[in-house]
Design an enzyme around this catalytic site. Structure first.
Site, PDB file in Angstrom:
ATOM      1  N   ASP A   1     -64.401  15.185 112.104  1.00  0.00           N
ATOM      2  CA  ASP A   1     -64.003  16.048 111.002  1.00  0.00           C
ATOM      3  C   ASP A   1     -63.791  17.434 111.588  1.00  0.00           C
ATOM      4  O   ASP A   1     -64.747  18.121 111.940  1.00  0.00           O
ATOM      5  CB  ASP A   1     -65.092  16.065 109.923  1.00  0.00           C
ATOM      6  CG  ASP A   1     -64.781  17.017 108.777  1.00  0.00           C
ATOM      7  OD1 ASP A   1     -63.743  17.716 108.830  1.00  0.00           O
ATOM      8  OD2 ASP A   1     -65.582  17.083 107.822  1.00  0.00           O
TER       9      ASP A   1
ATOM     10  N   TYR B   1     -50.557  26.570 101.366  1.00  0.00           N
ATOM     11  CA  TYR B   1     -50.129  26.194 102.715  1.00  0.00           C
ATOM     12  C   TYR B   1     -49.553  27.403 103.448  1.00  0.00           C
ATOM     13  O   TYR B   1     -49.904  27.666 104.609  1.00  0.00           O
ATOM     14  CB  TYR B   1     -49.093  25.081 102.624  1.00  0.00           C
ATOM     15  CG  TYR B   1     -48.582  24.592 103.958  1.00  0.00           C
ATOM     16  CD1 TYR B   1     -49.311  23.678 104.710  1.00  0.00           C
ATOM     17  CD2 TYR B   1     -47.362  25.034 104.467  1.00  0.00           C
ATOM     18  CE1 TYR B   1     -48.853  23.217 105.932  1.00  0.00           C
ATOM     19  CE2 TYR B   1     -46.892  24.583 105.686  1.00  0.00           C
ATOM     20  CZ  TYR B   1     -47.638  23.678 106.417  1.00  0.00           C
ATOM     21  OH  TYR B   1     -47.181  23.232 107.636  1.00  0.00           O
TER      22      TYR B   1
END
Length: 259
Positions: free
Chosen positions: A69, A162
């Site tokens: 992760d 984003y």
């Protein structure tokens, strides 16, 4: 002067590619392997990694998969420890994990914001800390390639979080390039134009595609393998030895257009 093959050689190098199970970074991984690097694909999808590694091994390259992760510091440190145990060292880090969303600005929830910023910014920040500390402690002349975006240079509609996240990646890359230049650690941003990939296909509606093509002189999307040359230049200790703090744009001319 070194031969062109020596300049772009990654022979003897180990390249950790976070997001290497994706389409764009997977192509970069194949390119690095063909240049002689041992590539470490980092991600969560073992099936995608296996498929990419099959292609790498069939072409005579070397590589393996480590799950992690990337937004978790302990996971990143464990992954680095595994790489050092297996490969002995590491000289190249590519930060390419990314997620996107086309949610209208006023509808973006805190959960969505945190998810995108966690993958696109926090993961890059932490990986640069973990690997940068290792590079400095071991006096390794290294290259960090952070994957940016056109939205990190020019605001793009419909992808608010984003765009924000990629602007942060561009800024961080330049700051680290300045900070670590004397340690021989180069930090650059590879800036793709419009390349269809898993994270952006959902926002590539017909009307948006039409607008993108109208703003791209080459009048087409990029192919993943067209990023490899630029990525190799930024990573290569020979050809890229004096390149740091740079935003390497590969966009079919998109950023050159005004009206």
């Amino acid at each position: 002067m070194s031969s062109i093959f020596e300049l772009f050689s990654l022979q003897g190098q180990t390249a950790v590619i976070i997001g290497g199970t994706g389409e764009l970074c997977g192509a970069i991984a194949e390119g690095y392997a063909s240049a002689g690097a041992e590539v470490v694909l980092v991600g969560r999808d073992a099936a995608k990694a296996e498929k990419r590694l099959d292609a790498i091994h069939e072409a005579g390259g070397s590589g393996y998969f480590v799950t992690a992760d990337a937004s978790n510091r302990a996971d990143l440190q464990l992954m680095l420890d595994q790489v050092i145990e297996r490969s002995g060292t590491c000289e190249i880090l590519v930060n390419g994990a990314g997620v996107n969303s086309a949610t209208p600005f006023l509808d973006i929830t805190e959960e969505e914001y945190e998810r995108i910023m966690g993958v696109n910014v926090k993961a890059v920040f932490l990986a640069c800390q973990v690997f940068g500390g290792y590079f400095i402690e071991n006096q390794i002349k290294a290259s960090i390639v952070n994957i940016g975006s056109m939205s990190g240079l020019l605001p793009l509609s419909r992808v608010f979080t984003y765009s924000l996240s990629k602007g942060a990646v561009h800024n961080l890359s330049k700051n680290l390039a300045r900070e670590w230049a004397e340690q021989g650690i180069r930090v650059n941003t590879l800036v793709p134009g419009f390349f269809p990939a898993e994270q952006n296909r959902k926002v590539l509606t017909p009307d948006r595609v039409e607008k993108i093509m109208g703003h791209t002189p080459m009048n087409r999307f990029g192919n993943a393998d067209e990023l490899v040359g630029a990525a190799l230049l930024l990573a290569a200790p020979g050809a890229g030895s004096f390149i740091t703090g740079h935003e390497m744009v590969v966009d079919g001319g998109y950023s050159s257009m005004t009206i």
